[in-house]
Design an enzyme around this catalytic site. Structure first.
Site, PDB file in Angstrom:
ATOM      1  N   SER A   1       0.671  -1.151   0.293  1.00 40.64           N
ATOM      2  CA  SER A   1      -0.562   0.065   0.013  1.00 40.64           C
ATOM      3  C   SER A   1       0.642   1.342   0.478  1.00 40.64           C
ATOM      4  O   SER A   1       2.077   0.925   0.195  1.00 40.64           O
ATOM      5  CB  SER A   1      -1.029  -0.294   0.668  1.00 40.64           C
ATOM      6  OG  SER A   1      -0.197   0.191   2.473  1.00 40.64           O
TER       7      SER A   1
ATOM      8  N   TYR B   1       7.595   6.970  17.046  1.00 40.61           N
ATOM      9  CA  TYR B   1       7.871   6.986  16.015  1.00 40.61           C
ATOM     10  C   TYR B   1       9.080   7.778  15.786  1.00 40.61           C
ATOM     11  O   TYR B   1      10.232   7.247  14.836  1.00 40.61           O
ATOM     12  CB  TYR B   1       6.507   7.294  14.879  1.00 40.61           C
ATOM     13  CG  TYR B   1       6.351   7.296  13.063  1.00 40.61           C
ATOM     14  CD1 TYR B   1       6.754   6.470  12.525  1.00 40.61           C
ATOM     15  CD2 TYR B   1       6.392   9.099  12.618  1.00 40.61           C
ATOM     16  CE1 TYR B   1       6.884   6.204  11.159  1.00 40.61           C
ATOM     17  CE2 TYR B   1       6.934   8.859  11.581  1.00 40.61           C
ATOM     18  CZ  TYR B   1       6.588   7.713  10.958  1.00 40.61           C
ATOM     19  OH  TYR B   1       6.984   7.709   9.170  1.00 40.61           O
TER      20      TYR B   1
ATOM     21  N   LYS C   1      12.840   6.770  13.660  1.00 37.90           N
ATOM     22  CA  LYS C   1      13.272   7.128  12.416  1.00 37.90           C
ATOM     23  C   LYS C   1      14.592   7.573  12.559  1.00 37.90           C
ATOM     24  O   LYS C   1      15.401   8.180  12.286  1.00 37.90           O
ATOM     25  CB  LYS C   1      12.304   7.702  11.546  1.00 37.90           C
ATOM     26  CG  LYS C   1      11.056   7.057  11.083  1.00 37.90           C
ATOM     27  CD  LYS C   1      10.671   6.808  10.231  1.00 37.90           C
ATOM     28  CE  LYS C   1      10.075   5.940   9.265  1.00 37.90           C
ATOM     29  NZ  LYS C   1      10.228   5.195   8.707  1.00 37.90           N
TER      30      LYS C   1
ATOM     31  N   SER D   1      -1.413   8.368   2.089  1.00 35.15           N
ATOM     32  CA  SER D   1      -1.283   6.705   1.811  1.00 35.15           C
ATOM     33  C   SER D   1      -2.008   6.166   2.503  1.00 35.15           C
ATOM     34  O   SER D   1      -3.066   6.916   3.608  1.00 35.15           O
ATOM     35  CB  SER D   1       0.276   6.798   2.710  1.00 35.15           C
ATOM     36  OG  SER D   1       0.339   7.250   3.825  1.00 35.15           O
TER      37      SER D   1
HETATM   38  N1  LIG Z   1       3.351   8.748   4.214  1.00 34.08           N
HETATM   39  C1  LIG Z   1       3.552   9.168   4.936  1.00 34.08           C
HETATM   40  O1  LIG Z   1       3.319  10.805   5.542  1.00 34.08           O
HETATM   41  C2  LIG Z   1       5.249   9.391   5.630  1.00 34.08           C
HETATM   42  C3  LIG Z   1       6.112   9.808   5.697  1.00 34.08           C
HETATM   43  C4  LIG Z   1       6.999   9.557   5.969  1.00 34.08           C
HETATM   44  C5  LIG Z   1       7.406   8.560   6.521  1.00 34.08           C
HETATM   45  N2  LIG Z   1       6.935   7.662   5.595  1.00 34.08           N
HETATM   46  C6  LIG Z   1       7.072   6.264   5.592  1.00 34.08           C
HETATM   47  O2  LIG Z   1       6.907   5.492   4.239  1.00 34.08           O
HETATM   48  C7  LIG Z   1       7.145   4.426   5.092  1.00 34.08           C
HETATM   49  C8  LIG Z   1       6.416   3.637   4.193  1.00 34.08           C
HETATM   50  O3  LIG Z   1       4.932   4.082   4.373  1.00 34.08           O
HETATM   51  P1  LIG Z   1       3.069   4.657   3.631  1.00 34.08           P
HETATM   52  O4  LIG Z   1       3.232   6.202   4.354  1.00 34.08           O
HETATM   53  O5  LIG Z   1       3.272   4.219   2.584  1.00 34.08           O
HETATM   54  O6  LIG Z   1       1.987   3.604   4.875  1.00 34.08           O
HETATM   55  P2  LIG Z   1       1.368   2.774   4.322  1.00 34.08           P
HETATM   56  O7  LIG Z   1       0.303   3.004   3.631  1.00 34.08           O
HETATM   57  O8  LIG Z   1       0.264   2.352   5.939  1.00 34.08           O
HETATM   58  O9  LIG Z   1       2.350   1.385   3.935  1.00 34.08           O
HETATM   59  C9  LIG Z   1       3.237   0.647   5.126  1.00 34.08           C
HETATM   60  C10 LIG Z   1       3.442  -0.988   4.731  1.00 34.08           C
HETATM   61  O10 LIG Z   1       4.082  -1.193   5.391  1.00 34.08           O
HETATM   62  C11 LIG Z   1       3.797  -2.066   5.623  1.00 34.08           C
HETATM   63  N3  LIG Z   1       3.975  -3.430   7.131  1.00 34.08           N
HETATM   64  C12 LIG Z   1       3.463  -2.528   7.764  1.00 34.08           C
HETATM   65  N4  LIG Z   1       3.921  -3.900   8.736  1.00 34.08           N
HETATM   66  C13 LIG Z   1       4.728  -4.469   8.745  1.00 34.08           C
HETATM   67  C14 LIG Z   1       4.934  -5.508   9.128  1.00 34.08           C
HETATM   68  N5  LIG Z   1       5.368  -6.025  10.125  1.00 34.08           N
HETATM   69  N6  LIG Z   1       6.195  -6.320   8.255  1.00 34.08           N
HETATM   70  C15 LIG Z   1       6.622  -6.072   6.516  1.00 34.08           C
HETATM   71  N7  LIG Z   1       5.438  -4.805   6.322  1.00 34.08           N
HETATM   72  C16 LIG Z   1       4.923  -4.155   6.809  1.00 34.08           C
HETATM   73  C17 LIG Z   1       2.472  -2.635   5.337  1.00 34.08           C
HETATM   74  O11 LIG Z   1       2.173  -3.576   4.561  1.00 34.08           O
HETATM   75  P3  LIG Z   1       1.356  -5.111   5.454  1.00 34.08           P
HETATM   76  O12 LIG Z   1       0.789  -4.262   6.360  1.00 34.08           O
HETATM   77  O13 LIG Z   1       0.331  -5.455   4.105  1.00 34.08           O
HETATM   78  O14 LIG Z   1       2.606  -5.377   6.020  1.00 34.08           O
HETATM   79  C18 LIG Z   1       2.798  -1.648   4.006  1.00 34.08           C
HETATM   80  O15 LIG Z   1       2.516  -2.385   2.651  1.00 34.08           O
HETATM   81  C19 LIG Z   1       7.360   3.969   6.294  1.00 34.08           C
HETATM   82  O16 LIG Z   1       7.993   3.675   6.446  1.00 34.08           O
HETATM   83  C20 LIG Z   1       6.696   5.315   6.426  1.00 34.08           C
HETATM   84  O17 LIG Z   1       7.538   5.297   8.066  1.00 34.08           O
HETATM   85  C21 LIG Z   1       5.618   7.502   5.489  1.00 34.08           C
END
Ligand SMILES: NC(=O)c1ccc[n+]([C@@H]2O[C@H](COP(=O)([O-])OP(=O)(O)OC[C@H]3O[C@@H](n4cnc5c(N)ncnc54)[C@H](OP(=O)(O)O)[C@@H]3O)[C@@H](O)[C@H]2O)c1
Length: 335
Positions: free
Chosen positions: A60, A203, A207, A239
């Site tokens: 996702s 969190y 990070k 996301s």
């Molecule tokens: N969106 C933001 O605003 C933002 C900003 C800065 C950084 N980030 C970083 O970007 C990255 C992706 O986040 P996102 O925003 O795309 O959120 P997201 O849509 O919730 O995606 C998170 C992903 O991590 C996977 N995940 C969660 N727990 C897991 C586990 N135990 N083992 C393997 N995979 C796992 C989920 O897949 P499953 O549930 O299928 O395992 C999902 O594919 C994260 O590291 C987040 O900290 C996001």
């Protein structure tokens, strides 16, 4: 008094130049090295085509969009996360939007917190493709809760997933890259890996840990000029992250998701991530304003940054306590 027209011309040009640059900066979506790389640097289309890229958290959000954009470019993909059915959906769409075939995309279910499975998972990718050119450490979860209300189990789970899970997988993949003397380790950190924010103590800590870890690993592998350690620091991006946040209790689900319209579009964040990868940027800040400006403030004038974060933080905490989505209500109030 006589007017000096050459002086007027020179000063006029300087002031216009400065105004144009300030306007550009106010509209910027990345730090200066990233903006330069996007304008003048190497193109992801030439640098990443045909490369084997393993993306974690590909089911996702940012990871899913990374899979689509990499597929369009022609990278060969290993896609990991826990939910296999979601990975199958992402794979199907990758094939639809690209010229990749079924065998060019490996679905590899993986739980980052199950560290005992990481060596076998790495071997599975190597057996399928023969090499790993890029590992994108993207899987992770955020947090919405106050420290005083939050169980220590939540902190343990966040560190286990975001930090230890990430460095465990990195260890096995880096071994392979060191043997080949080439590769890229790309880690989705966050602006929360640079600054602090209320409601996200665990969190932010995870990070910051990633930033500290990879910034220290980088000089350890500096004798391999073709191995890059790349930290990506996005601000808020559209996301599923808010749906999936840890709350004060390990089993409690967040119900307060809110609107995402104020966040950066996922495809823009991913495009800039690919530019950072193609150009081997050591650290890239990817964010709309005002978060980008706060990153600069944090870097150059931390005490002023604290004043600002305390002010904004007060509103976020108040909103959170009264049950409204912390960020969105702040935006609505201030816009
Ligand atoms: N969106 C933001 O605003 C933002 C900003 C800065 C950084 N980030 C970083 O970007 C990255 C992706 O986040 P996102 O925003 O795309 O959120 P997201 O849509 O919730 O995606 C998170 C992903 O991590 C996977 N995940 C969660 N727990 C897991 C586990 N135990 N083992 C393997 N995979 C796992 C989920 O897949 P499953 O549930 O299928 O395992 C999902 O594919 C994260 O590291 C987040 O900290 C996001």
């Amino acid at each position: 008094m006589e007017v000096c027209w050459p002086c007027v011309l020179v000063w006029g040009s300087i002031i216009t130049f400065v105004i144009i640059q300030i306007r550009r900066w106010l509209r910027a979506e990345g730090d200066l090295t990233l903006l330069w790389a996007e304008w003048r640097g190497k193109k992801p289309e030439t640098e990443l085509r045909g490369k084997v890229v393993w993306v974690t958290g590909a089911s996702s959000g940012i990871g899913e969009e990374l899979a689509f954009q990499l597929a369009k470019i022609g990278s060969l993909l290993a896609l990991s996360a826990r939910r296999e059915n979601e990975l199958e959906r992402v794979k199907k769409k990758c094939i639809e939007v690209s010229s990749l075939s079924d065998k060019d995309i490996l679905i590899l279910p993986l739980d980052l917190t199950d560290r005992s499975s990481h060596e076998a998972a790495t071997n599975t990718v190597l057996k399928h493709f023969g090499k790993i050119d890029v590992l994108v450490n993207n899987g992770g979860r955020s947090q919405r809760s106050l420290f005083v209300d939050t169980s220590i189990d939540v902190y343990s789970a966040i560190m286990e997933l975001n930090y230890l899970g990430t460095i465990s997988l990195t260890k096995f993949v880096l071994d392979h890259m060191l043997q080949r003397k080439q590769g890229k380790i790309v880690t989705m950190s966050s602006v929360m890996g640079i600054m602090g924010a209320p409601l996200a103590t665990g969190y932010c800590a995870s990070k910051h840990a990633l930033q500290g870890f990879f910034n220290s690993l980088r000089p350890e592998v500096a004798e391999y000029p073709d191995i890059s350690i790349i930290n990506i620091c996005p601000g808020p991006v559209q996301s599923q992250i808010i749906q999936n946040v840890f709350t004060e209790d390990i089993s409690k689900v967040n119900k307060n998701v809110g609107d995402q319209s104020h966040k950066m579009a996922t495809d823009r964040c991913v495009r800039l991530t690919l530019v950072s990868m193609a150009n081997d940027l050591k650290e890239a800040w990817i964010s709309d304003q005002p978060y980008l400006a706060v990153c600069y403030l944090w870097q150059y004038a931390p005490t002023w940054a604290w004043w600002l974060i305390n002010r904004v933080g007060k509103t976020r905490i108040k909103n959170f306590k009264s049950g409204v989505d912390a960020d969105v209500s702040y935006y609505k109030k201030s816009s």
